[in-house]
Enzyme design. Structure first.
Site, short mmCIF file in Angstrom:
data_model
loop_
_atom_site.label_atom_id
_atom_site.label_comp_id
_atom_site.label_asym_id
_atom_site.label_seq_id
_atom_site.Cartn_x
_atom_site.Cartn_y
_atom_site.Cartn_z
N CYS B 48 0.84 -1.19 0.00
CA CYS B 48 0.00 0.00 0.00
C CYS B 48 0.88 1.25 0.00
O CYS B 48 2.05 1.21 -0.29
CB CYS B 48 -0.91 -0.04 1.23
SG CYS B 48 -2.26 1.13 1.14
N CYS B 50 0.41 4.11 -1.76
CA CYS B 50 0.31 4.99 -2.92
C CYS B 50 1.68 5.35 -3.48
O CYS B 50 1.78 6.16 -4.39
CB CYS B 50 -0.43 6.28 -2.58
SG CYS B 50 -2.00 6.02 -1.78
#
Lengths: 89, 142
Positions: B48, B50
């Site tokens: 995760c 981004c």
């Protein structure tokens, strides 16, 4: 999986580390989650308080070089505390 | 709690396809980083954040540069937790974040790319930063 990114529907700064200057004189560095009616929601937040430890610029430089030393895993900085907010780095 | 292995398999493969050696145990980490001469790039992989979606292509680009580390290894934060914790002991002056990258030369961290230096930046920009570090620390005259 190149370019694979989760949370594509979030606010632009979601997941980005930001610096928030507070009206109290505190400075917050943390990963932006969202801004809502309560304030700016940050994750993995380092907090600088004036007169407590390193001068602000030295503290910021240390966070840049060695990474953000986390004081709070999650924190809401109230909207009336937020003087300005920008990308860190 | 780790993500389902099925989800992370392509992210592991993205690393090994670019030539990184995946370290899944503390013993593998110690063998790769303990008392080793030369240059090693350690990539802390991440599901995760981004940011990992740009970090992996960035490293792949940087490894096409003429000068590069002797070895590239990777651990997967949140998945292979023991191996990741052990790897971080080799650069314990630096706060943990993922994705991140440490360039180690003769046991000393000479360049570090934090997650906050990856977020929101395109792979080319991150790769340029890495290539500059490779030139500085991995070249024949480094």
């Amino acid at each position: 999986m190149s370019g694979h990114v989760f949370h594509t529907n979030r606010q632009e700064l979601h997941g980005v580390t930001v610096v928030v200057n507070g009206a109290s004189g505190k400075t917050y560095v943390g990963r932006y989650h969202e801004r809502n009616e309560r304030g700016v929601v940050l994750k993995d937040v380092g907090i600088h308080e004036p007169g407590n430890g390193l001068p602000l610029e030295d503290w910021l430089e240390r966070q840049r070089k060695f990474g953000v030393k986390v004081d709070e895993r999650a924190l809401v900085v109230p909207n009336d505390e937020v003087v300005d907010l920008g990308r860190f780095g | 709690m780790p993500y389902p292995e099925q989800l992370v398999t392509p992210m592991r493969a993205e690393m090994t396809l670019m030539g990184a050696e995946e370290l899944k145990t503390t013993a593998e980490v110690d063998a790769a980083l303990g008392d080793v001469r030369g240059t090693t790039l350690v990539f802390i992989n991440s599901v995760c954040g981004c940011a990992a979606g740009n970090a992996r292509p960035a490293l792949s680009l940087a490894l096409q540069h003429g000068v590069k580390p002797d070895r590239v290894v990777t651990v997967f934060a949140g998945q292979d937790t023991d191996a990741t914790a052990r790897a971080r002991q080799y650069f314990s002056d630096y706060q943990p974040s993922s994705p991140s990258m440490a360039l180690i030369r003769d046991g000393e961290v000479v360049h570090f790319v934090h997650r906050h230096q990856i977020e929101g930046r395109n792979p080319q920009s991150i790769a340029e930063n890495l290539a500059q570090a490779f030139d500085k620390f991995c070249g024949a005259t480094a």
